[in-house]
Design a protein around this motif. Structure first.
Motif, PDB file in Angstrom:
ATOM      1  N   GLY A  64       0.825  -1.213   0.000  1.00 21.24           N
ATOM      2  CA  GLY A  64       0.000   0.000   0.000  1.00 21.24           C
ATOM      3  C   GLY A  64       0.854   1.257   0.000  1.00 21.24           C
ATOM      4  O   GLY A  64       0.563   2.230  -0.706  1.00 21.24           O
ATOM      5  N   VAL A  65       1.938   1.239   0.776  1.00 20.61           N
ATOM      6  CA  VAL A  65       2.863   2.377   0.824  1.00 20.61           C
ATOM      7  C   VAL A  65       3.564   2.549  -0.525  1.00 20.61           C
ATOM      8  O   VAL A  65       3.730   3.668  -1.010  1.00 20.61           O
ATOM      9  N   ILE A  66       3.947   1.436  -1.136  1.00 21.26           N
ATOM     10  CA  ILE A  66       4.571   1.500  -2.469  1.00 21.26           C
ATOM     11  C   ILE A  66       3.624   2.206  -3.444  1.00 21.26           C
ATOM     12  O   ILE A  66       4.045   3.076  -4.213  1.00 21.26           O
ATOM     13  N   ALA A  67       2.344   1.852  -3.386  1.00 20.61           N
ATOM     14  CA  ALA A  67       1.344   2.484  -4.267  1.00 20.61           C
ATOM     15  C   ALA A  67       1.297   3.990  -4.049  1.00 20.61           C
ATOM     16  O   ALA A  67       1.275   4.772  -5.005  1.00 20.61           O
ATOM     17  N   VAL A  87       8.418  -6.787  -7.964  1.00 24.39           N
ATOM     18  CA  VAL A  87       7.812  -7.005  -6.645  1.00 24.39           C
ATOM     19  C   VAL A  87       6.289  -7.053  -6.746  1.00 24.39           C
ATOM     20  O   VAL A  87       5.639  -7.953  -6.199  1.00 24.39           O
ATOM     21  N   LEU A  88       5.717  -6.102  -7.466  1.00 26.58           N
ATOM     22  CA  LEU A  88       4.260  -5.989  -7.536  1.00 26.58           C
ATOM     23  C   LEU A  88       3.631  -7.142  -8.313  1.00 26.58           C
ATOM     24  O   LEU A  88       2.541  -7.616  -7.945  1.00 26.58           O
ATOM     25  N   LEU A  89       4.287  -7.609  -9.360  1.00 24.03           N
ATOM     26  CA  LEU A  89       3.769  -8.762 -10.107  1.00 24.03           C
ATOM     27  C   LEU A  89       3.716  -9.988  -9.204  1.00 24.03           C
ATOM     28  O   LEU A  89       2.762 -10.772  -9.250  1.00 24.03           O
ATOM     29  N   HIS A  90       4.735 -10.132  -8.379  1.00 30.71           N
ATOM     30  CA  HIS A  90       4.771 -11.251  -7.432  1.00 30.71           C
ATOM     31  C   HIS A  90       3.608 -11.144  -6.443  1.00 30.71           C
ATOM     32  O   HIS A  90       2.920 -12.125  -6.154  1.00 30.71           O
ATOM     33  N   ARG A  91       3.375  -9.941  -5.944  1.00 32.67           N
ATOM     34  CA  ARG A  91       2.316  -9.728  -4.940  1.00 32.67           C
ATOM     35  C   ARG A  91       0.909  -9.783  -5.551  1.00 32.67           C
ATOM     36  O   ARG A  91      -0.075  -9.937  -4.834  1.00 32.67           O
ATOM     37  N   LEU A  92       0.823  -9.666  -6.873  1.00 35.87           N
ATOM     38  CA  LEU A  92      -0.490  -9.780  -7.537  1.00 35.87           C
ATOM     39  C   LEU A  92      -1.055 -11.187  -7.428  1.00 35.87           C
ATOM     40  O   LEU A  92      -2.238 -11.409  -7.664  1.00 35.87           O
ATOM     41  N   SER A  93      -0.194 -12.151  -7.099  1.00 31.92           N
ATOM     42  CA  SER A  93      -0.703 -13.516  -6.884  1.00 31.92           C
ATOM     43  C   SER A  93      -0.496 -13.930  -5.428  1.00 31.92           C
ATOM     44  O   SER A  93      -0.376 -15.111  -5.118  1.00 31.92           O
ATOM     45  N   ASP A  94      -0.466 -12.944  -4.524  1.00 37.44           N
ATOM     46  CA  ASP A  94      -0.293 -13.203  -3.094  1.00 37.44           C
ATOM     47  C   ASP A  94      -1.490 -13.980  -2.547  1.00 37.44           C
ATOM     48  O   ASP A  94      -2.602 -13.854  -3.050  1.00 37.44           O
ATOM     49  N   GLU A  95      -1.230 -14.773  -1.510  1.00 37.35           N
ATOM     50  CA  GLU A  95      -2.326 -15.534  -0.872  1.00 37.35           C
ATOM     51  C   GLU A  95      -3.220 -14.631  -0.028  1.00 37.35           C
ATOM     52  O   GLU A  95      -4.380 -14.961   0.239  1.00 37.35           O
ATOM     53  N   ASP A  96      -2.682 -13.475   0.386  1.00 37.80           N
ATOM     54  CA  ASP A  96      -3.441 -12.538   1.223  1.00 37.80           C
ATOM     55  C   ASP A  96      -4.240 -11.578   0.343  1.00 37.80           C
ATOM     56  O   ASP A  96      -3.649 -10.848  -0.467  1.00 37.80           O
ATOM     57  N   ALA A 104      -2.716  -4.701  -6.951  1.00 33.75           N
ATOM     58  CA  ALA A 104      -3.473  -4.322  -8.155  1.00 33.75           C
ATOM     59  C   ALA A 104      -3.544  -2.800  -8.275  1.00 33.75           C
ATOM     60  O   ALA A 104      -3.347  -2.232  -9.359  1.00 33.75           O
ATOM     61  N   TYR A 105      -3.794  -2.143  -7.146  1.00 31.60           N
ATOM     62  CA  TYR A 105      -3.844  -0.676  -7.138  1.00 31.60           C
ATOM     63  C   TYR A 105      -2.471  -0.103  -7.512  1.00 31.60           C
ATOM     64  O   TYR A 105      -2.370   0.808  -8.336  1.00 31.60           O
ATOM     65  N   ALA A 106      -1.407  -0.665  -6.920  1.00 31.23           N
ATOM     66  CA  ALA A 106      -0.050  -0.169  -7.168  1.00 31.23           C
ATOM     67  C   ALA A 106       0.375  -0.372  -8.618  1.00 31.23           C
ATOM     68  O   ALA A 106       0.981   0.518  -9.231  1.00 31.23           O
ATOM     69  N   VAL A 107       0.038  -1.531  -9.189  1.00 30.97           N
ATOM     70  CA  VAL A 107       0.386  -1.797 -10.592  1.00 30.97           C
ATOM     71  C   VAL A 107      -0.326  -0.780 -11.496  1.00 30.97           C
ATOM     72  O   VAL A 107       0.279  -0.221 -12.417  1.00 30.97           O
ATOM     73  N   GLY A 108      -1.585  -0.521 -11.220  1.00 32.97           N
ATOM     74  CA  GLY A 108      -2.333   0.465 -11.999  1.00 32.97           C
ATOM     75  C   GLY A 108      -1.678   1.835 -11.962  1.00 32.97           C
ATOM     76  O   GLY A 108      -1.564   2.526 -12.986  1.00 32.97           O
ATOM     77  N   ARG A 109      -1.237   2.228 -10.774  1.00 35.19           N
ATOM     78  CA  ARG A 109      -0.572   3.534 -10.624  1.00 35.19           C
ATOM     79  C   ARG A 109       0.785   3.551 -11.329  1.00 35.19           C
ATOM     80  O   ARG A 109       1.180   4.561 -11.901  1.00 35.19           O
ATOM     81  N   LEU A 110       1.506   2.422 -11.300  1.00 33.80           N
ATOM     82  CA  LEU A 110       2.794   2.343 -11.986  1.00 33.80           C
ATOM     83  C   LEU A 110       2.588   2.457 -13.503  1.00 33.80           C
ATOM     84  O   LEU A 110       3.323   3.176 -14.189  1.00 33.80           O
ATOM     85  N   GLU A 123       4.965  -6.750 -19.872  1.00 27.77           N
ATOM     86  CA  GLU A 123       4.406  -7.545 -18.764  1.00 27.77           C
ATOM     87  C   GLU A 123       2.876  -7.577 -18.766  1.00 27.77           C
ATOM     88  O   GLU A 123       2.268  -8.195 -17.898  1.00 27.77           O
ATOM     89  N   PHE A 124       2.249  -6.911 -19.738  1.00 29.62           N
ATOM     90  CA  PHE A 124       0.784  -6.857 -19.763  1.00 29.62           C
ATOM     91  C   PHE A 124       0.122  -8.246 -19.763  1.00 29.62           C
ATOM     92  O   PHE A 124      -0.861  -8.456 -19.046  1.00 29.62           O
ATOM     93  N   PRO A 125       0.626  -9.217 -20.542  1.00 24.69           N
ATOM     94  CA  PRO A 125      -0.019 -10.544 -20.503  1.00 24.69           C
ATOM     95  C   PRO A 125      -0.019 -11.157 -19.095  1.00 24.69           C
ATOM     96  O   PRO A 125      -1.035 -11.718 -18.661  1.00 24.69           O
ATOM     97  N   THR A 126       1.096 -11.018 -18.381  1.00 26.93           N
ATOM     98  CA  THR A 126       1.177 -11.538 -17.009  1.00 26.93           C
ATOM     99  C   THR A 126       0.229 -10.781 -16.093  1.00 26.93           C
ATOM    100  O   THR A 126      -0.503 -11.381 -15.300  1.00 26.93           O
ATOM    101  N   ILE A 127       0.235  -9.459 -16.214  1.00 29.16           N
ATOM    102  CA  ILE A 127      -0.659  -8.638 -15.372  1.00 29.16           C
ATOM    103  C   ILE A 127      -2.110  -9.019 -15.626  1.00 29.16           C
ATOM    104  O   ILE A 127      -2.893  -9.216 -14.688  1.00 29.16           O
ATOM    105  N   LEU A 128      -2.488  -9.145 -16.891  1.00 30.21           N
ATOM    106  CA  LEU A 128      -3.877  -9.470 -17.248  1.00 30.21           C
ATOM    107  C   LEU A 128      -4.294 -10.829 -16.699  1.00 30.21           C
ATOM    108  O   LEU A 128      -5.411 -10.989 -16.185  1.00 30.21           O
TER     109      LEU A 128
END
Length: 199
Positions: A64-67, A87-96, A104-110, A123-128
């Motif tokens: 959240g702070v990164i975002a 880092v954010l791509l990894h966290r996009l598949s986080d268990e939490d 997702a919010y941070a990736v959008g802002r990036l 990286e769009f295919p992975t993000i999608l």
């Protein structure tokens, strides 16, 4: 038992201190804008370490702070795109769910702010793929933040998004239910698509 409880209290207190410090960093990013990029170099290592914590709360908070830092820096985030994206791509598949939602919010802002176009669109295919999973989970603000992320992707790099596949999934979960801030990129994206539509 008493020692264990005392240890837990100390670690809880430690986290309160860290959490407060992270709030201060977010506030500095918002206040300093692009010039915060120099300070990000100072905080980056510590914040990224918390983003990789074994504790869900720590990961969620750090992401959240990164975002917020990305948002504060604006285009000045560009030199940090590679590290943050990883880092954010990894966290996009986080268990939490909260961590995933913040990612997702941070990736959008990036996507919105970074000028590393080739690096990001690659990286769009992975993000999608990861956002598709997020859109199917009605927990926390996950669907809303995934919607905002997709909207920002389309707004910034429309030609790199398979609109015909993405749009029905988006429409299927509307209206947003928790995070109304994400209505802004959503409606701007819809207006943009309407303007670009043939005929």
């Amino acid at each position: 038992d008493d020692l264990a409880e005392a240890g837990e209290e100390v670690s809880e207190f430690d986290w309160v201190v860290v959490d407060t410090a992270l709030d201060v960093v977010s506030g500095m990013a918002a206040a300093l804008g692009e010039s915060f990029a120099e300070l990000w170099k100072v905080f980056e290592k510590t914040i990224l370490r918390y983003a990789g914590s074994t504790e869900g709360l720590e990961r969620a908070t750090a992401v959240g702070v990164i975002a917020e830092c990305i948002n504060g820096m604006g285009p000045a985030v560009t030199p940090f795109t590679s590290t943050l994206l990883k880092v954010l791509l990894h966290r996009l598949s986080d268990e939490d769910p909260q961590t995933k939602s913040n990612a997702a919010y941070a990736v959008g802002r990036l996507v919105q702010h970074s000028n590393s176009t080739a690096e990001i669109t690659k990286e769009f295919p992975t993000i999608l793929t990861r956002l598709e999973a997020c859109l199917q989970q009605n927990v926390s603000r996950l669907q809303d933040n995934a919607t905002g992320c997709l909207s920002r992707m389309i707004l910034k790099h429309r030609d790199s998004v398979p609109i015909k596949e993405v749009l029905p999934a988006l429409v299927g979960i509307l209206p947003l239910k928790n995070d109304y801030e994400e209505n802004d990129p959503l409606y701007r994206m819809i207006c943009q698509l309407c303007k670009c539509a043939p005929g």
